[in-house]
Design a protein around this motif. Structure first.
Motif, PDB file in Angstrom:
ATOM      1  N   ARG A  11       9.482   8.476  12.786  1.00  0.00           N
ATOM      2  CA  ARG A  11       9.399   7.972  11.023  1.00  0.00           C
ATOM      3  C   ARG A  11      11.066   6.788  10.634  1.00  0.00           C
ATOM      4  N   ASN A  14       9.683   3.698  12.638  1.00  0.00           N
ATOM      5  CA  ASN A  14       8.564   2.977  11.870  1.00  0.00           C
ATOM      6  C   ASN A  14       9.604   2.722  10.589  1.00  0.00           C
ATOM      7  N   THR A  15      10.441   2.766  10.084  1.00  0.00           N
ATOM      8  CA  THR A  15      10.404   2.525   8.767  1.00  0.00           C
ATOM      9  C   THR A  15      11.576   0.942   9.137  1.00  0.00           C
ATOM     10  N   VAL A  18       9.148  -1.515  10.046  1.00  0.00           N
ATOM     11  CA  VAL A  18       8.320  -2.341   8.560  1.00  0.00           C
ATOM     12  C   VAL A  18       9.600  -3.310   8.382  1.00  0.00           C
ATOM     13  N   THR A  43       0.269   4.961   8.238  1.00  0.00           N
ATOM     14  CA  THR A  43       1.519   5.054   9.056  1.00  0.00           C
ATOM     15  C   THR A  43       1.940   3.526   7.742  1.00  0.00           C
ATOM     16  N   ASP A  46       2.610   4.389   4.407  1.00  0.00           N
ATOM     17  CA  ASP A  46       3.227   5.571   4.061  1.00  0.00           C
ATOM     18  C   ASP A  46       4.812   4.560   4.030  1.00  0.00           C
ATOM     19  N   VAL A  47       5.267   3.834   4.891  1.00  0.00           N
ATOM     20  CA  VAL A  47       6.626   3.615   5.164  1.00  0.00           C
ATOM     21  C   VAL A  47       6.880   2.530   3.930  1.00  0.00           C
ATOM     22  N   GLU A  50       7.572   3.991   0.972  1.00  0.00           N
ATOM     23  CA  GLU A  50       8.890   4.411   1.250  1.00  0.00           C
ATOM     24  C   GLU A  50       9.940   3.906   0.601  1.00  0.00           C
ATOM     25  N   LEU A  51       9.858   2.598   1.268  1.00  0.00           N
ATOM     26  CA  LEU A  51      10.664   1.623   1.019  1.00  0.00           C
ATOM     27  C   LEU A  51      10.432   0.988  -0.511  1.00  0.00           C
TER      28      LEU A  51
END
Ligand SMILES: [Zn+2]
Length: 405
Positions: A11, A14-15, A18, A43, A46-47, A50-51
């Motif tokens: 996770r 990935n963050t 991105v 994915t 989602d990221v 979140e950002l």
């Protein structure tokens, strides 16, 4: 348990991936991020969500139509976080508030006025206090470029002679006081990361080369090495300490105890000393005319004589370039072809200095390696260490450029 950790690591990775992709492309759609990172569309979505929640990125409008639905573009919010970058390796302590693109918003210089030990430490607190009070955006943390031998992993300055610091646990002290993340490295090391992250045409340069060496010649001489987009620290420290590699046989005694170190012939003091010796030796030189008593010759006079084409002043720079070239040849011998950039006051001597460095590299390493190497000056000016400190904070806290590894 191990499986859960792996999931969490994925996770985080990935963050970082991105965020870095958006940072690098400036404006980009979710679909394009998925294509570049090879992450799935869900994915990426989602990221991105979140950002956006964290405020780090935002939507900035639509891409030009390519027939179907126009994609929404994403961009880093440069002011969503504020970076504190400190340069503790000068005659004064300097700090700045810096945005996520490396633009300086506010700066503070505090003269040391002979302080060392605890008094110098108190001055670091004053510097951070002043910067915090001036910040208008949430602080990401504190990045520090510190003089001397710095253990970046443990946040310890092992030895900074001028500040009379030995084994100062600066990271723990600042973290305890400010409850902010703190990262630090040697000033030359952060300078390299600063140039890599915020230097001119940096995104384009990074695509061409993920390795970079910055050689900084000031009060001391050292190098910073970025490999695969990441700062190389050494294990646990000391990468790029070329200032104490011997380049003169039976040379002058160095403050480190050895003799003939690069620092004894290429730091600011050493350049002045060599210009003075040259003025003694060649009475008809402009160096001598500018300072009939060579003891009074300054760095500025050396620059002035050089600009006027004085052969004695040029010879001083040819020699200095030669010594740096020897050290650069060693770097190329270890790293292979690379981009070597020079930082500090030597910038004044321009292409003449670069030619001298390059020529000596040719004399001391394989032509094939020198041919694929580049020697130039950094694009960032005297703020390079503060910017580098901010870059270090951003790299370590936001995980910039994980794809470079
Ligand atoms: Zn030395």
């Amino acid at each position: 348990m191990a499986k859960k950790a792996t999931h969490e690591q994925t996770r985080i990775h990935n963050t970082q991936l991105v965020f870095s992709t958006i940072y690098e492309r400036e404006e980009i759609s979710r679909a394009e991020i998925a294509r570049i990172t090879r992450l799935t569309r869900p994915t990426v979505s989602d990221v991105v969500a979140e950002l956006m929640d964290e405020g780090l990125i935002g939507e900035v409008g639509h891409a030009p139509s390519t027939g179907g639905k126009r994609a929404i573009l994403l961009r880093v919010n440069v002011n969503s976080r504020c970076l504190i970058g400190l340069d503790l390796a000068r005659e004064d302590f300097r700090g700045a508030l810096i945005d996520l693109r490396g633009d300086i918003q506010h700066r503070v210089n505090l003269p040391l006025e002979g302080r060392d030990g605890n008094a110098a430490l108190e001055l670091v607190y004053t510097l951070v206090d002043t910067l915090r009070a001036a910040a208008h955006h949430p602080l990401l943390g504190i990045g520090i470029g510190a003089p001397g031998l710095v253990d970046a992993v443990n946040g310890v300055i092992h030895q900074a002679v001028n500040l009379n610091w030995r084994d100062v646990h600066l990271r723990d002290l600042l973290q305890a006081r400010y409850s902010l993340p703190v990262y630090m490295a040697n000033d030359c090391q952060v300078a390299a990361l600063g140039e890599y992250t915020f230097g001119q045409n940096n995104a384009q340069q990074r695509q061409q080369a993920k390795d970079l060496v910055v050689i900084h010649a000031g009060k001391g001489v050292g190098a910073g090495i970025v490999l695969g987009g990441q700062l190389f620290h050494g294990n646990p420290l000391g990468a790029g300490e070329i200032g104490h590699v011997a380049v003169v046989e039976n040379g002058e005694r160095c403050r480190c105890g050895n003799a003939g170190c690069l620092e004894t012939v290429a730091n600011s003091r050493a350049i002045i000393r060599q210009a003075q010796a040259m003025a003694y030796r060649i009475p008809q030189s402009l160096l001598n005319q500018l300072a009939p008593n060579p003891e009074t010759l300054t760095f500025e006079m050396q620059c002035q004589a050089f600009d006027a084409g004085d052969e004695a002043a040029r010879q001083v720079i040819r020699d200095v370039g030669g010594y740096i070239g020897k050290a650069a040849a060693n770097l190329v011998g270890v790293l292979g072809g690379c981009r070597i950039l020079i930082a500090g006051r030597l910038l004044h001597f321009g292409q003449f200095l670069l030619d001298a460095i390059y020529e000596e590299m040719r004399n001391h390493s394989l032509a094939a390696l020198v041919n694929v190497s580049e020697v130039d000056f950094v694009s960032l000016g005297s703020d390079i260490v503060m910017l580098g400190a901010a870059a270090l904070l951003m790299h370590d806290e936001l995980g910039l450029f994980p794809f470079s590894r």
